[in-house]
Design a protein around this motif. Structure first.
Motif, mmCIF file in Angstrom:
data_model
loop_
_atom_site.group_PDB
_atom_site.id
_atom_site.type_symbol
_atom_site.label_atom_id
_atom_site.label_comp_id
_atom_site.label_asym_id
_atom_site.label_seq_id
_atom_site.Cartn_x
_atom_site.Cartn_y
_atom_site.Cartn_z
ATOM 1 N N ASN A 1 47.344 -34.735 10.395
ATOM 2 C CA ASN A 1 46.567 -33.527 10.310
ATOM 3 C C ASN A 1 46.787 -32.968 8.935
ATOM 4 O OD1 ASN A 1 44.668 -33.973 12.250
ATOM 5 N ND2 ASN A 1 45.780 -33.081 13.759
ATOM 6 N N SER A 2 48.025 -32.642 8.492
ATOM 7 C CA SER A 2 48.260 -32.046 7.513
ATOM 8 C C SER A 2 48.400 -32.753 6.208
ATOM 9 C CB SER A 2 49.696 -31.184 7.628
ATOM 10 O OG SER A 2 50.648 -32.210 8.108
ATOM 11 N N LYS A 3 48.326 -34.243 6.165
ATOM 12 C CA LYS A 3 48.358 -34.941 4.937
ATOM 13 C C LYS A 3 46.763 -35.231 4.316
ATOM 14 C CE LYS A 3 52.138 -37.534 7.054
ATOM 15 N NZ LYS A 3 52.288 -38.836 7.729
ATOM 16 N N GLY A 4 45.821 -34.997 5.266
ATOM 17 C CA GLY A 4 44.389 -35.437 4.768
ATOM 18 C C GLY A 4 43.312 -34.672 5.556
ATOM 19 N N TYR A 5 42.337 -34.951 4.670
ATOM 20 C CA TYR A 5 41.020 -34.231 5.351
ATOM 21 C C TYR A 5 40.455 -35.235 6.448
ATOM 22 C CZ TYR A 5 40.931 -30.896 1.411
ATOM 23 O OH TYR A 5 41.129 -29.798 0.744
ATOM 24 N N GLY A 6 39.670 -34.638 7.465
ATOM 25 C CA GLY A 6 38.937 -35.422 8.437
ATOM 26 C C GLY A 6 37.648 -35.134 8.421
ATOM 27 N N VAL A 7 36.774 -36.350 8.085
ATOM 28 C CA VAL A 7 35.419 -36.279 7.670
ATOM 29 C C VAL A 7 34.469 -37.095 8.571
ATOM 30 C CG1 VAL A 7 33.581 -36.690 6.082
ATOM 31 C CG2 VAL A 7 35.748 -35.903 5.280
ATOM 32 N N SER A 8 33.826 -36.525 9.506
ATOM 33 C CA SER A 8 33.279 -37.142 10.564
ATOM 34 C C SER A 8 31.778 -37.393 10.542
ATOM 35 C CB SER A 8 33.556 -36.412 11.993
ATOM 36 O OG SER A 8 33.184 -37.290 13.042
ATOM 37 N N PHE A 9 31.250 -38.587 10.760
ATOM 38 C CA PHE A 9 29.628 -38.780 10.715
ATOM 39 C C PHE A 9 29.013 -38.567 12.035
ATOM 40 C CE2 PHE A 9 31.180 -41.119 7.021
ATOM 41 C CZ PHE A 9 30.162 -41.203 6.100
ATOM 42 N N ILE A 10 28.140 -37.768 12.065
ATOM 43 C CA ILE A 10 27.472 -37.523 13.372
ATOM 44 C C ILE A 10 26.669 -38.746 13.913
ATOM 45 C CG2 ILE A 10 25.782 -36.384 14.646
ATOM 46 C CD1 ILE A 10 26.393 -33.719 13.244
ATOM 47 N N GLY A 11 27.289 -39.362 15.204
ATOM 48 C CA GLY A 11 26.419 -40.500 15.454
ATOM 49 C C GLY A 11 27.650 -41.403 16.194
ATOM 50 N N ASP A 12 27.186 -42.473 16.725
ATOM 51 C CA ASP A 12 27.866 -43.558 17.114
ATOM 52 C C ASP A 12 27.836 -44.901 16.042
ATOM 53 O OD1 ASP A 12 29.102 -45.901 18.450
ATOM 54 O OD2 ASP A 12 28.604 -45.038 20.441
ATOM 55 N N TYR A 13 28.508 -45.188 15.368
ATOM 56 C CA TYR A 13 28.718 -46.300 14.499
ATOM 57 C C TYR A 13 29.277 -47.732 14.912
ATOM 58 C CZ TYR A 13 26.129 -42.614 12.442
ATOM 59 O OH TYR A 13 25.103 -41.606 12.405
ATOM 60 N N MET A 14 29.555 -47.667 15.992
ATOM 61 C CA MET A 14 29.808 -49.208 16.687
ATOM 62 C C MET A 14 29.190 -50.381 15.987
ATOM 63 S SD MET A 14 32.851 -49.181 17.998
ATOM 64 C CE MET A 14 32.938 -50.757 18.849
ATOM 65 N N GLU A 15 27.667 -50.320 16.370
ATOM 66 C CA GLU A 15 26.763 -51.043 16.023
ATOM 67 C C GLU A 15 25.577 -50.981 14.922
ATOM 68 O OE1 GLU A 15 25.380 -51.860 19.996
ATOM 69 O OE2 GLU A 15 27.245 -52.436 20.580
ATOM 70 N N VAL A 16 25.941 -49.588 14.553
ATOM 71 C CA VAL A 16 24.802 -49.483 13.389
ATOM 72 C C VAL A 16 25.559 -48.677 12.376
ATOM 73 C CG1 VAL A 16 22.724 -49.724 14.713
ATOM 74 C CG2 VAL A 16 23.886 -47.301 14.547
ATOM 75 N N LEU A 17 24.767 -48.552 11.231
ATOM 76 C CA LEU A 17 25.510 -47.807 10.074
ATOM 77 C C LEU A 17 24.617 -46.392 10.013
ATOM 78 C CD1 LEU A 17 25.691 -50.248 6.873
ATOM 79 C CD2 LEU A 17 27.604 -48.884 8.175
ATOM 80 N N PRO A 18 25.481 -45.642 9.540
ATOM 81 C CA PRO A 18 24.935 -44.275 9.260
ATOM 82 C C PRO A 18 23.794 -44.529 7.935
ATOM 83 C CG PRO A 18 27.066 -43.826 9.177
ATOM 84 C CD PRO A 18 26.960 -45.519 9.150
ATOM 85 N N ASP A 19 22.884 -43.650 7.822
ATOM 86 C CA ASP A 19 21.900 -43.764 7.003
ATOM 87 C C ASP A 19 22.409 -43.968 5.664
ATOM 88 O OD1 ASP A 19 19.328 -43.126 8.320
ATOM 89 O OD2 ASP A 19 20.534 -41.543 8.721
ATOM 90 N N GLY A 20 21.696 -44.648 4.634
ATOM 91 C CA GLY A 20 22.120 -44.834 3.273
ATOM 92 C C GLY A 20 22.680 -43.611 2.460
ATOM 93 N N PHE A 21 21.838 -42.556 2.635
ATOM 94 C CA PHE A 21 21.928 -41.372 2.097
ATOM 95 C C PHE A 21 23.485 -40.622 2.513
ATOM 96 C CE2 PHE A 21 18.941 -39.965 5.152
ATOM 97 C CZ PHE A 21 19.719 -38.832 5.849
ATOM 98 N N ALA A 22 23.396 -40.876 3.615
ATOM 99 C CA ALA A 22 24.865 -40.081 4.424
ATOM 100 C C ALA A 22 26.003 -40.789 3.738
ATOM 101 C CB ALA A 22 24.572 -39.931 6.106
ATOM 102 N N LEU A 23 26.150 -41.927 3.823
ATOM 103 C CA LEU A 23 27.103 -42.811 3.448
ATOM 104 C C LEU A 23 27.369 -42.313 1.806
ATOM 105 C CD1 LEU A 23 26.307 -46.136 4.778
ATOM 106 C CD2 LEU A 23 28.134 -44.862 5.584
ATOM 107 N N GLU A 24 26.229 -42.356 1.182
ATOM 108 C CA GLU A 24 26.430 -41.939 -0.350
ATOM 109 C C GLU A 24 26.874 -40.593 -0.517
ATOM 110 O OE1 GLU A 24 22.510 -42.800 -2.147
ATOM 111 O OE2 GLU A 24 22.679 -44.695 -1.597
ATOM 112 N N LEU A 25 26.353 -39.667 0.324
ATOM 113 C CA LEU A 25 27.091 -38.499 0.407
ATOM 114 C C LEU A 25 28.506 -38.023 0.413
ATOM 115 C CD1 LEU A 25 25.227 -35.822 0.171
ATOM 116 C CD2 LEU A 25 25.295 -35.594 2.455
ATOM 117 N N VAL A 26 29.081 -39.098 1.297
ATOM 118 C CA VAL A 26 30.473 -38.944 1.310
ATOM 119 C C VAL A 26 31.228 -40.080 -0.062
ATOM 120 C CG1 VAL A 26 32.628 -39.504 2.855
ATOM 121 C CG2 VAL A 26 30.603 -38.761 3.753
ATOM 122 N N LYS A 27 30.723 -41.171 -0.112
ATOM 123 C CA LYS A 27 31.369 -41.913 -0.897
ATOM 124 C C LYS A 27 31.184 -41.534 -2.411
ATOM 125 C CE LYS A 27 29.525 -46.056 -1.842
ATOM 126 N NZ LYS A 27 28.739 -47.527 -2.091
#
Ligand SMILES: *[C@@H]1O[C@H](CO)[C@@H](O)[C@H](O)[C@H]1NC(C)=O
Ligand SMILES: *[C@@H]1O[C@H](CO)[C@@H](O)[C@H](O)[C@H]1NC(C)=O
Ligand SMILES: *[C@@H]1O[C@H](CO)[C@@H](O)[C@H](O)[C@H]1NC(C)=O
Ligand SMILES: *[C@@H]1O[C@H](CO)[C@@H](O)[C@H](O)[C@H]1NC(C)=O
Ligand SMILES: *[C@@H]1O[C@H](CO)[C@@H](O)[C@H](O)[C@H]1NC(C)=O
Ligand SMILES: *[C@@H]1O[C@H](CO)[C@@H](O)[C@H](O)[C@H]1NC(C)=O
Length: 502
Positions: A417-443
């Protein structure tokens, strides 16, 4: 030279509204503005452009700062007799867009997407769009004309009426900052006293001439003004346009043109080159038309070209490349329990998570804010942690929500926890991807922004939560996706004498 223009001198308030109770006032929300505009439209039927022009004239812009911009400096006292006293009092309150000595910002309203917008640059952009659409047809009112009719100023490159408010504000802000007359360059954001019935907006740190609300308003003004200039007959009224943009499905039903995506849409419309060109002509005009204005005293001798390059670079980095982050006060976070631990910046790692629960991404500000509150409750009350665990959370509404934020150690990735930021996408992404815009927002936005702002090292590493802790997080699909991101690395370790890589 005093700093009165920055609002360090108390604003004289009209006794009529100062003494009123909040219950008698319209909340400072965009729907209150749209309601007044609708009433104006029904009283001024048959002249579709007039109501918003009158509204703009009524609100104008009273600070000294605005007197240098092409917005009407002194609001007209139109009185608008067809409006109720409550409506007129509401408009008078909005006339000021500067902040007072205690960092209260006036002239801004809360929009349904959870961001705050100053009305003066918003209405200025809309008026500019209408002007461009009408050019040649109906004579524009004198204060909407280019502020250029002296021979010296004609030497300056022509300004784009849509970009003029933003370019002038940026030109003044940077001139003052570089002349040592302003201590803050851009921002900040702020917090409302009450999200459902907002009446007071208080900035989070000392004000600059260009608060986040002013920048949001200017960007929305450019987006809506451009749309109006291009679409002669739609929508049927400006109140409908504002409803579509802030509260509806987006302009012409395109959900990517909602206010939630203002930074991206602004970037699509206004290239850095265009902004540099406009800033250059603003500086030229300011120096020709207002050279003796006390506000600009001492700003005349800087090298224009380098000022312009710096201003556009800084503005673009902070407001176009960086994602908009919804602060804790806006999702009504509970306070941190105990004393947080400061991170040692810059950090080397970002750990990507999914929330797993809620399973579906939130789509609106109220939904995302409620998800944030329920995650914080779960982490604080059920898990017994000090706060929501994540550093940042990615909503499905186009925004990133502040968890523990840039400064404080989180509780997201056991042992790291003190070495990095934890960034979490709201949702369950075992089988689907987050929306493209949400991925781009982080990437494309969050990571670059963090590295440029020295929160992350330039050679940061991206890991999925599962690479460091035994877990399925961030889900199979999302984990496959982040393997393609800049900074992603396999993580190798020795276990029982054998080298493993995950
Ligand atoms: C600024 O405005 C707030 C809210 O209206 C008020 O409480 C405060 O006294 C004002 N500060 C100054 C210095 O005028
Ligand atoms: C522009 O021209 C009008 C009349 O032609 C004059 O009244 C006004 O003062 C001029 N404005 C500037 C800024 O020179
Ligand atoms: C916000 O305002 C509403 C309406 O006036 C009120 O019911 C609510 O209790 C207020 N919330 C807070 C946190 O003060
Ligand atoms: C816009 O609507 C389409 C179709 O309903 C949907 O697939 C997409 O995710 C929406 N985009 C946003 C940004 O909400
Ligand atoms: C500009 O500032 C200088 C000091 O920095 C002062 O001497 C001069 O009188 C000022 N001029 C005006 C027009 O305010
Ligand atoms: C990242 O850069 C720093 C210097 O800024 C260096 O000390 C460190 O070894 C680098 N880390 C990696 C993983 O390359």
């Amino acid at each position: 030279m005093s700093l009165a223009w920055l609002g360090f001198v108390p604003v004289l308030l009209c006794a009529s509204w100062q003494t009123e109770n909040n219950a008698d006032k319209f909340p400072l929300r965009m729907d209150s503005v749209i309601g007044v505009l609708e009433d104006m439209e029904s009283h001024l039927e048959g002249t579709p452009d007039l109501p918003v022009i009158e509204l703009f004239r009524e609100i104008g812009c009273k600070s000294e700062f605005c007197q240098l911009s092409p917005l009407p400096a002194t609001p007209a006292s139109l009185n608008l007799p067809y409006l109720s006293e409550k409506q007129r009092s509401f408009l008078r309150h909005l006339q000021n867009h500067k902040s007072n000595g205690s960092w209260v910002e006036y002239g801004a309203v809360l929009t349904p997407d959870g961001t705050t917008v100053a009305l003066s640059p918003l209405l200025g952009g809309i008026a500019g769009g209408l002007k461009r659409r009408q050019e040649g047809a109906v004579p524009a009112p004198p204060w909407l004309k280019d502020p250029v009719n002296n021979t010296q100023a004609e030497l300056c490159p022509k300004m784009d009426s849509l970009l003029a408010p933003l370019a002038t504000d940026l030109a003044v802000a940077f001139s003052l900052y570089h002349a040592g007359q302003a201590s803050v360059l851009l921002g900040p954001n702020g917090c409302w006293d009450n999200i459902s019935a907002p009446h007071t907006f208080t900035l989070l740190s000392p004000p600059s001439p260009l608060s986040d609300a002013v920048i949001n308003g200017a960007m929305d003004g450019v987006i809506l003004g451009t749309y109006l200039a291009k679409n002669a007959s739609s929508p049927s009224s400006i109140s409908n346009l504002l409803n579509e943009y802030y509260a509806g499905e987006g302009l012409a039903g395109d959900n990517r043109t909602r206010s939630n995506f203002r930074r991206r849409n602004f970037a699509d419309l206004v290239s850095e080159g265009k902004l540099r060109e406009q800033l250059e002509s603003s500086l030229c005009l300011l120096r020709h038309l207002h050279s003796s204005h006390p506000l600009l005293n001492g700003t005349g001798h800087k090298d224009v070209a380098s000022l312009v390059v710096q201003a556009v670079e800084e503005f673009t980095a902070q407001y176009v490349e960086c994602p908009a982050i919804i602060p804790r006060c806006m999702w009504e976070a509970q306070p941190y329990r105990g004393t947080p631990t400061q991170l040692q910046l810059p950090l080397s790692f970002v750990y990507i998570h999914h929330t797993h629960r809620p399973r579906k991404p939130c789509r609106t500000f109220p939904e995302c804010a409620a998800d944030m509150r329920s995650m914080q409750h779960f982490h604080q009350v059920v898990r017994g942690w000090d706060d929501i665990g994540y550093s940042f959370v990615v909503g499905g509404d186009g925004y990133i929500y502040q968890g523990r934020g840039w400064q404080w150690v989180g509780a997201h990735t056991l042992g790291h926890n003190s070495k990095g930021y934890g960034v979490s996408f709201i949702g369950d992404y075992m089988e689907v991807l987050p929306d493209g815009f949400a991925l781009e927002l982080v990437k494309d936005n969050f990571l670059q922004c963090a590295a440029r702002g020295s929160r992350l090292k330039a050679n940061y590493t991206v890991y999925g939560h599962r690479q460091v802790v035994p877990t399925l997080c961030p889900g199979d699909r999302l984990f496959q996706e982040i393997k393609t991101w800049t900074g992603f690395k396999e993580r190798c370790f020795m276990k029982q004498g054998i080298r493993h890589c995950v």
